[in-house]
Design a protein around this motif. Sequence first.
Motif, PDB file in Angstrom:
ATOM      1  N   LEU A 150      -3.943  28.709  -3.327  1.00 48.71           N
ATOM      2  CA  LEU A 150      -3.224  27.764  -2.477  1.00 48.71           C
ATOM      3  C   LEU A 150      -2.692  26.640  -3.351  1.00 48.71           C
ATOM      4  O   LEU A 150      -3.279  26.330  -4.398  1.00 48.71           O
ATOM      5  N   ARG A 151      -1.589  26.050  -2.916  1.00 53.39           N
ATOM      6  CA  ARG A 151      -1.113  24.837  -3.556  1.00 53.39           C
ATOM      7  C   ARG A 151      -1.042  23.726  -2.518  1.00 53.39           C
ATOM      8  O   ARG A 151      -0.305  23.836  -1.531  1.00 53.39           O
ATOM      9  N   LEU A 152      -1.797  22.686  -2.755  1.00 51.20           N
ATOM     10  CA  LEU A 152      -1.762  21.522  -1.889  1.00 51.20           C
ATOM     11  C   LEU A 152      -0.761  20.515  -2.432  1.00 51.20           C
ATOM     12  O   LEU A 152      -0.582  20.399  -3.644  1.00 51.20           O
ATOM     13  N   SER A 153      -0.133  19.798  -1.523  1.00 48.53           N
ATOM     14  CA  SER A 153       0.808  18.753  -1.898  1.00 48.53           C
ATOM     15  C   SER A 153       0.367  17.427  -1.306  1.00 48.53           C
ATOM     16  O   SER A 153      -0.160  17.374  -0.195  1.00 48.53           O
ATOM     17  N   CYS A 154       0.607  16.379  -2.051  1.00 46.45           N
ATOM     18  CA  CYS A 154       0.337  15.026  -1.589  1.00 46.45           C
ATOM     19  C   CYS A 154       1.619  14.228  -1.771  1.00 46.45           C
ATOM     20  O   CYS A 154       2.033  13.964  -2.912  1.00 46.45           O
ATOM     21  N   ALA A 155       2.256  13.889  -0.671  1.00 51.18           N
ATOM     22  CA  ALA A 155       3.505  13.151  -0.710  1.00 51.18           C
ATOM     23  C   ALA A 155       3.225  11.667  -0.562  1.00 51.18           C
ATOM     24  O   ALA A 155       2.593  11.248   0.410  1.00 51.18           O
ATOM     25  N   ALA A 156       3.693  10.898  -1.539  1.00 51.88           N
ATOM     26  CA  ALA A 156       3.462   9.453  -1.554  1.00 51.88           C
ATOM     27  C   ALA A 156       4.737   8.712  -1.192  1.00 51.88           C
ATOM     28  O   ALA A 156       5.828   9.085  -1.629  1.00 51.88           O
ATOM     29  N   SER A 157       4.596   7.655  -0.419  1.00 50.51           N
ATOM     30  CA  SER A 157       5.739   6.822  -0.063  1.00 50.51           C
ATOM     31  C   SER A 157       5.275   5.379   0.032  1.00 50.51           C
ATOM     32  O   SER A 157       4.088   5.086   0.076  1.00 50.51           O
ATOM     33  N   GLY A 158       6.244   4.483   0.070  1.00 49.95           N
ATOM     34  CA  GLY A 158       5.917   3.067   0.136  1.00 49.95           C
ATOM     35  C   GLY A 158       6.385   2.345  -1.107  1.00 49.95           C
ATOM     36  O   GLY A 158       7.110   2.902  -1.936  1.00 49.95           O
ATOM     37  N   VAL A 159       5.960   1.135  -1.261  1.00 45.08           N
ATOM     38  CA  VAL A 159       6.439   0.314  -2.370  1.00 45.08           C
ATOM     39  C   VAL A 159       5.785   0.738  -3.680  1.00 45.08           C
ATOM     40  O   VAL A 159       4.597   1.018  -3.725  1.00 45.08           O
ATOM     41  N   GLN A 189       0.840  -1.194   0.000  1.00 43.67           N
ATOM     42  CA  GLN A 189       0.000   0.000   0.000  1.00 43.67           C
ATOM     43  C   GLN A 189       0.874   1.242   0.000  1.00 43.67           C
ATOM     44  O   GLN A 189       1.935   1.270   0.586  1.00 43.67           O
ATOM     45  N   VAL A 190       0.393   2.249  -0.680  1.00 38.68           N
ATOM     46  CA  VAL A 190       1.087   3.523  -0.682  1.00 38.68           C
ATOM     47  C   VAL A 190       0.613   4.350   0.507  1.00 38.68           C
ATOM     48  O   VAL A 190      -0.548   4.273   0.906  1.00 38.68           O
ATOM     49  N   GLN A 191       1.525   5.092   1.090  1.00 40.89           N
ATOM     50  CA  GLN A 191       1.165   6.004   2.179  1.00 40.89           C
ATOM     51  C   GLN A 191       1.133   7.427   1.631  1.00 40.89           C
ATOM     52  O   GLN A 191       2.006   7.811   0.836  1.00 40.89           O
ATOM     53  N   ASP A 214       5.064   4.384  -8.252  1.00 38.58           N
ATOM     54  CA  ASP A 214       4.789   4.619  -9.675  1.00 38.58           C
ATOM     55  C   ASP A 214       3.703   3.709 -10.220  1.00 38.58           C
ATOM     56  O   ASP A 214       3.275   3.869 -11.362  1.00 38.58           O
ATOM     57  N   TYR A 215       3.204   2.780  -9.439  1.00 36.90           N
ATOM     58  CA  TYR A 215       2.105   1.910  -9.864  1.00 36.90           C
ATOM     59  C   TYR A 215       0.734   2.512  -9.524  1.00 36.90           C
ATOM     60  O   TYR A 215      -0.287   1.906  -9.815  1.00 36.90           O
ATOM     61  N   TYR A 216       0.744   3.699  -8.914  1.00 40.05           N
ATOM     62  CA  TYR A 216      -0.498   4.249  -8.381  1.00 40.05           C
ATOM     63  C   TYR A 216      -0.959   5.489  -9.135  1.00 40.05           C
ATOM     64  O   TYR A 216      -0.162   6.364  -9.480  1.00 40.05           O
ATOM     65  N   GLY A 217      -2.267   5.548  -9.344  1.00 37.85           N
ATOM     66  CA  GLY A 217      -2.894   6.803  -9.706  1.00 37.85           C
ATOM     67  C   GLY A 217      -3.268   7.527  -8.426  1.00 37.85           C
ATOM     68  O   GLY A 217      -3.483   6.908  -7.379  1.00 37.85           O
ATOM     69  N   ILE A 218      -3.315   8.848  -8.499  1.00 32.31           N
ATOM     70  CA  ILE A 218      -3.595   9.661  -7.321  1.00 32.31           C
ATOM     71  C   ILE A 218      -4.781  10.575  -7.605  1.00 32.31           C
ATOM     72  O   ILE A 218      -4.869  11.187  -8.679  1.00 32.31           O
ATOM     73  N   GLY A 219      -5.651  10.690  -6.653  1.00 34.55           N
ATOM     74  CA  GLY A 219      -6.802  11.586  -6.788  1.00 34.55           C
ATOM     75  C   GLY A 219      -6.883  12.571  -5.641  1.00 34.55           C
ATOM     76  O   GLY A 219      -6.470  12.268  -4.527  1.00 34.55           O
ATOM     77  N   TRP A 220      -7.389  13.743  -5.950  1.00 35.22           N
ATOM     78  CA  TRP A 220      -7.710  14.737  -4.930  1.00 35.22           C
ATOM     79  C   TRP A 220      -9.229  14.770  -4.758  1.00 35.22           C
ATOM     80  O   TRP A 220      -9.970  14.863  -5.744  1.00 35.22           O
ATOM     81  N   PHE A 221      -9.655  14.707  -3.519  1.00 33.59           N
ATOM     82  CA  PHE A 221     -11.066  14.733  -3.178  1.00 33.59           C
ATOM     83  C   PHE A 221     -11.279  15.796  -2.118  1.00 33.59           C
ATOM     84  O   PHE A 221     -10.349  16.196  -1.428  1.00 33.59           O
TER      85      PHE A 221
END
Length: 127
Positions: free
Chosen positions: A18-27, A1-3, A30-37
């Motif tokens: 404003l600029r929001l950031s989403c920092a991803a970590s974990g295994v 799972q990505v954190q 690059d296999y993940y799509g990311i969404g903002w909700f």
Amino acid sequence: QVQLVESGGDLVQPGGSLRLSCAASGVRVDYYGIGWFRQAPGKEREGVACITRAGGIAYPTDSVKSRFTLSRSNDKKTVYLQMNSLKPEDTAVYFCAGRREILSATTTCASHEYSSWGQGTQVTVSS
């Protein structure tokens, strides 16, 4: 799972940015799509902007299409949401979420498709 960890929420006046950031970590981030909700008090969560692992972007909410821009760092570990011309109705807790995808996945901002969620960051637009 990505954190996922969001940051950048703040109190801003109408018309501000404003600029929001989403920092991803974990295994294999690059296999993940990311969404903002986002979710405002008393309202359902709605998708704001989403990007697939291949780079396809969607803005399903008409009210933000001309004002919000999603982008991603080259290493795919950070996803940004640039929000301009903010309005009081943009006030909400903003979440980013991750969806493990095949490379040919189509872009979606359906929240049930996303399994990894950050803790959220508060955006308040008020004078």
